[in-house]
Design an enzyme around this catalytic site. Structure first.
Site, short mmCIF file in Angstrom:
data_model
loop_
_atom_site.label_atom_id
_atom_site.label_comp_id
_atom_site.label_asym_id
_atom_site.label_seq_id
_atom_site.Cartn_x
_atom_site.Cartn_y
_atom_site.Cartn_z
N ARG A 91 -5.72 2.27 11.94
CA ARG A 91 -5.30 0.88 12.14
C ARG A 91 -6.05 0.22 13.29
O ARG A 91 -5.82 -0.95 13.56
CB ARG A 91 -3.81 0.87 12.48
CG ARG A 91 -2.92 0.33 11.35
CD ARG A 91 -1.51 0.59 11.80
NE ARG A 91 -0.49 -0.22 11.24
CZ ARG A 91 0.41 0.23 10.37
NH1 ARG A 91 0.32 1.44 9.88
NH2 ARG A 91 1.39 -0.54 9.99
N LYS A 103 0.82 -1.22 0.00
CA LYS A 103 0.00 0.00 0.00
C LYS A 103 0.85 1.28 0.00
O LYS A 103 0.45 2.27 -0.59
CB LYS A 103 -1.03 0.00 1.13
CG LYS A 103 -0.47 -0.05 2.53
CD LYS A 103 -1.63 -0.13 3.51
CE LYS A 103 -1.21 -0.52 4.91
NZ LYS A 103 0.15 -0.36 5.35
N ARG A 155 3.71 -8.49 13.71
CA ARG A 155 3.00 -7.40 13.01
C ARG A 155 1.76 -7.93 12.31
O ARG A 155 0.73 -7.28 12.26
CB ARG A 155 3.94 -6.70 12.02
CG ARG A 155 5.04 -5.91 12.73
CD ARG A 155 6.04 -5.35 11.75
NE ARG A 155 5.48 -4.22 11.01
CZ ARG A 155 5.89 -3.84 9.81
NH1 ARG A 155 6.84 -4.49 9.20
NH2 ARG A 155 5.33 -2.80 9.22
N ARG A 157 14.28 -4.08 6.99
CA ARG A 157 14.15 -2.95 7.90
C ARG A 157 14.30 -3.47 9.33
O ARG A 157 14.10 -4.64 9.59
CB ARG A 157 12.75 -2.35 7.73
CG ARG A 157 12.75 -0.90 7.42
CD ARG A 157 11.41 -0.45 6.92
NE ARG A 157 10.31 -0.83 7.81
CZ ARG A 157 9.04 -0.62 7.51
NH1 ARG A 157 8.73 -0.06 6.36
NH2 ARG A 157 8.10 -0.95 8.33
N ARG A 185 12.79 -7.31 3.17
CA ARG A 185 12.92 -5.85 3.14
C ARG A 185 14.10 -5.33 3.94
O ARG A 185 14.64 -4.27 3.66
CB ARG A 185 11.65 -5.24 3.71
CG ARG A 185 10.92 -4.35 2.76
CD ARG A 185 9.95 -3.54 3.57
NE ARG A 185 8.61 -3.55 3.03
CZ ARG A 185 7.55 -3.10 3.71
NH1 ARG A 185 7.68 -2.66 4.93
NH2 ARG A 185 6.36 -3.10 3.16
#
Ligand code: AMP
Length: 191
Positions: free
Chosen positions: A89, A15, A141, A130, A128
């Site tokens: 969220r 997104k 998550r 991170r 990714r």
């Protein structure tokens, strides 16, 4: 009139990428609460210091901090379309946004849900690199997403605002599907 467009989806659903593309292409404003928080952490602001430990654990930053941050942003807006990416969220955030939209006389135009399977999400997030993306955190998550954020799909569906986009396709295909669903092709072609 300020038009609000919400992007919903699991972490790693793409997104952020899609919201950035759409905002760049059409001159929309783009608020990524994740980016804004990371920038606060970097600059060691009061908000950043408070938010850091939650972000590192893959947990949500408390609603009151987020709502304050987003409210400050919304209140400063001029006429435009605004993409909210990563907010709301939780149901508390969604209800607070509804109230804010009403009091500022904004319009909630659409909620785009990028639907991606769990396996794709884990693959994408783990690659990714991170800080908060190590495998254990990815799983946390996703759990947090399922518990806190996924109920918003029903919330916006019952308001007839939700559009489901198949998010497992290539980024180009997903983008084109977003444009179709927002009836934006014409504008793109005429440019
Ligand atoms: P993101 O880049 O959107 O995945 O966000 C990174 C992290 O920032 C999340 O894992 C949360 O810790 C925090 N965060 C971002 N947006 C929100 C929000 N709306 N509510 C609570 N925490 C958030």
């Amino acid at each position: 009139m300020v038009e609000i467009l919400i992007f919903l989806g699991a972490p790693g659903s793409g997104k952020g990428t899609q919201a950035t593309n759409l905002a760049d292409r059409y001159g929309y404003k783009h608020l990524s609460t994740g980016d804004m928080l990371r920038s606060n952490v970097k600059q060691n602001t009061e908000l950043g210091i408070k938010a850091k430990k939650y972000m590192q654990n893959g947990d949500l930053v408390p609603d009151d901090l987020i709502i304050q941050m987003v409210t400050d942003f919304l209140t400063s807006l001029e006429e435009n379309t605004v993409i909210l990416d990563g907010f709301p969220r939780t149901e508390i955030q969604a209800k607070s946004l509804d109230l804010k939209i009403r009091s500022l006389k904004f319009n909630l135009s659409r909620v785009l849900y990028l639907d991606v399977g769990d396996k794709d999400v884990i693959d994408r997030l783990s690659s990714r690199g991170r800080d908060d993306d190590s495998y254990k955190l990815v799983v946390n998550r996703l759990k947090v997403y399922e518990k806190e954020t996924a109920p918003l799909l029903d919330y916006y569906n019952s308001k007839k605002k939700l559009i489901r986009i198949e998010g497992g396709n290539t980024p180009e295909e997903v983008f084109s599907s977003i444009l179709t669903n927002l009836s934006l092709e014409k504008k793109e072609v005429s440019r």
